[in-house]
Design a protein around this motif. Structure first.
Motif, PDB file in Angstrom:
ATOM      1  N   LEU A 143      73.892 -82.525  13.147  1.00  0.00           N
ATOM      2  CA  LEU A 143      73.121 -81.313  12.870  1.00  0.00           C
ATOM      3  C   LEU A 143      72.505 -80.758  14.146  1.00  0.00           C
ATOM      4  O   LEU A 143      72.559 -79.553  14.405  1.00  0.00           O
ATOM      5  N   VAL A 144      71.929 -81.632  14.958  1.00  0.00           N
ATOM      6  CA  VAL A 144      71.282 -81.205  16.197  1.00  0.00           C
ATOM      7  C   VAL A 144      72.315 -80.674  17.190  1.00  0.00           C
ATOM      8  O   VAL A 144      72.071 -79.694  17.902  1.00  0.00           O
ATOM      9  N   GLU A 151      66.575 -76.215  24.190  1.00  0.00           N
ATOM     10  CA  GLU A 151      67.168 -77.411  24.768  1.00  0.00           C
ATOM     11  C   GLU A 151      66.172 -78.558  24.867  1.00  0.00           C
ATOM     12  O   GLU A 151      66.531 -79.727  24.685  1.00  0.00           O
ATOM     13  N   ALA A 152      64.908 -78.232  25.151  1.00  0.00           N
ATOM     14  CA  ALA A 152      63.896 -79.293  25.244  1.00  0.00           C
ATOM     15  C   ALA A 152      63.753 -80.013  23.909  1.00  0.00           C
ATOM     16  O   ALA A 152      63.603 -81.247  23.859  1.00  0.00           O
ATOM     17  N   ILE A 157      64.942 -84.758  20.283  1.00  0.00           N
ATOM     18  CA  ILE A 157      65.480 -85.334  19.053  1.00  0.00           C
ATOM     19  C   ILE A 157      66.626 -86.285  19.365  1.00  0.00           C
ATOM     20  O   ILE A 157      66.720 -87.375  18.783  1.00  0.00           O
ATOM     21  N   GLU A 158      67.484 -85.902  20.301  1.00  0.00           N
ATOM     22  CA  GLU A 158      68.602 -86.775  20.657  1.00  0.00           C
ATOM     23  C   GLU A 158      68.109 -88.108  21.214  1.00  0.00           C
ATOM     24  O   GLU A 158      68.671 -89.169  20.913  1.00  0.00           O
ATOM     25  N   LEU A 163      66.836 -94.002  20.296  1.00  0.00           N
ATOM     26  CA  LEU A 163      65.910 -95.129  20.117  1.00  0.00           C
ATOM     27  C   LEU A 163      66.188 -95.864  18.809  1.00  0.00           C
ATOM     28  O   LEU A 163      66.185 -97.091  18.756  1.00  0.00           O
ATOM     29  N   ILE A 164      66.441 -95.103  17.747  1.00  0.00           N
ATOM     30  CA  ILE A 164      66.723 -95.727  16.452  1.00  0.00           C
ATOM     31  C   ILE A 164      68.066 -96.441  16.495  1.00  0.00           C
ATOM     32  O   ILE A 164      68.209 -97.562  15.988  1.00  0.00           O
TER      33      ILE A 164
END
Length: 246
Positions: A143-144, A151-152, A157-158, A163-164
Motif C-alpha cells: 500500500l505504501v 517521501e518523509a 512507515i517503511e 522493524l516489525i
C-alpha cells in the motif's frame, strides 16, 4: 513441548532441529534451522550470518543468566563451550557430519535441564498470530509503495515495517523481547518525527494502519510477556500517532 519458555528452551529447540539435518555444509544446515534461503549460496550465507549473531547474543544472555544462579558451573560449562564450537562462523563451510559430534546427548540434556531450572519467561505467541502480523506487514508495504504520500512519511512507515519484519525474524531466537525492543525503537522514532518533520499527514490511511498494526504487535507481546497492563506500549504508540494526525 517445553515446561518453560525461555532462552534455554529456544536454544535447545534450534539445536535439536540442527541435529535432524543430513550431512551438508554447516551454513546450509543453519539455513534450514533458521528457515532462510537466498537465490544462491552466497545470498543464503548472507541471510545466515545475522541470525547466527543473534544466536550468539542469546547464548551469551543465557550463560550470564545461569552464572547468576546457584547452579554448579561444572554442570553446564562444557555444554556452552561445545555449542560455541559447533556454530563458529569459521566452520560455516565445513561438513555437518564432522561438526555435529560436538552436540553430544549430555550437551542437549544440560540445555534441557536449564530450560526447566530457569524461570518461565513468556508464553508463546500463536503461529497464526505471527502469520497474520507478517501478512499485514506485507499488505501495508504494498500500500505504501503505491501510495501518493510525502517521501518523509513513506520512509518513516517503511522503516517501521522493517522493524516489525526484523522482530518476526528474531522471534524464534530472542522470543517476545524482540518485539518489545522493536516497539520501543518505533515509538521513539514516531514521536521524534512528529515533532521535527512538519510533514502533513492528516487523514493518512497508511499511518492509521501502521498504528493499528503496532497496537496489535505490542498487545500480543504484552500477553506473551505476561505484562499486567496488556497493550500498554501499543496504546502509547497509537496515541502518539493520533496526536500527530490531529
Amino acid at each position: 513441548m517445553y515446561k518453560h519458555n525461555n532462552s534455554a528452551s529456544r536454544i535447545h529447540a534450534l539445536l535439536t532441529k540442527a541435529m535432524s539435518q543430513p550431512d551438508k555444509a554447516l551454513y546450509q544446515v543453519l539455513a534450514d534451522v533458521f528457515d532462510v534461503h537466498g537465490a544462491d549460496d552466497a545470498a543464503t550465507g548472507q541471510l545466515v550470518l545475522p541470525r547466527l549473531n543473534w544466536f550468539y547474543v542469546e547464548l551469551d544472555l543465557l550463560e550470564a543468566q545461569v552464572r547468576s544462579t546457584q547452579i554448579s558451573t561444572h554442570l553446564y560449562n562444557g555444554a556452552f563451550t561445545r555449542v560455541r564450537m559447533v556454530i563458529s562462523p569459521i566452520y560455516l563451510s565445513a561438513g555437518w557430519q564432522g561438526m555435529r559430534g560436538n552436540l553430544t546427548p549430555d550437551v542437549l540434556l544440560a540445555l534441557a535441564f536449564l530450560s526447566e531450572l530457569l524461570p518461565d519467561e513468556e508464553a508463546a505467541i500463536p503461529p497464526g498470530e505471527l502469520e497474520e502480523i507478517a501478512a499485514e506487514v506485507e499488505a501495508l508495504t504494498k500500500l505504501v509503495r503505491d501510495a501518493v504520500i510525502p517521501e518523509a512519511l513513506r520512509h518513516l512507515i517503511e522503516h517501521q515495517l522493517l522493524l516489525i519484519r526484523l522482530a518476526l525474524d528474531q522471534y524464534p531466537i530472542h522470543g517476545a523481547k524482540a518485539f518489545r525492543e522493536a516497539g520501543r525503537t518505533a515509538l521513539g522514532e514516531i514521536i521524534e518525527t512528529r515533532e521535527t518533520s512538519g510533514v502533513p499527514v492528516k487523514d493518512s490511511e497508511e499511518l492509521s494502519r501502521l498504528g493499528k498494526l503496532w497496537k496489535r504487535v505490542n498487545s500480543s507481546t504484552d500477553v506473551a510477556l505476561k505484562m499486567e497492563k496488556v497493550g500498554q506500549l501499543g496504546y502509547r504508540a497509537w496515541e502518539a500517532l493520533n496526536a500527530w494526525l490531529q
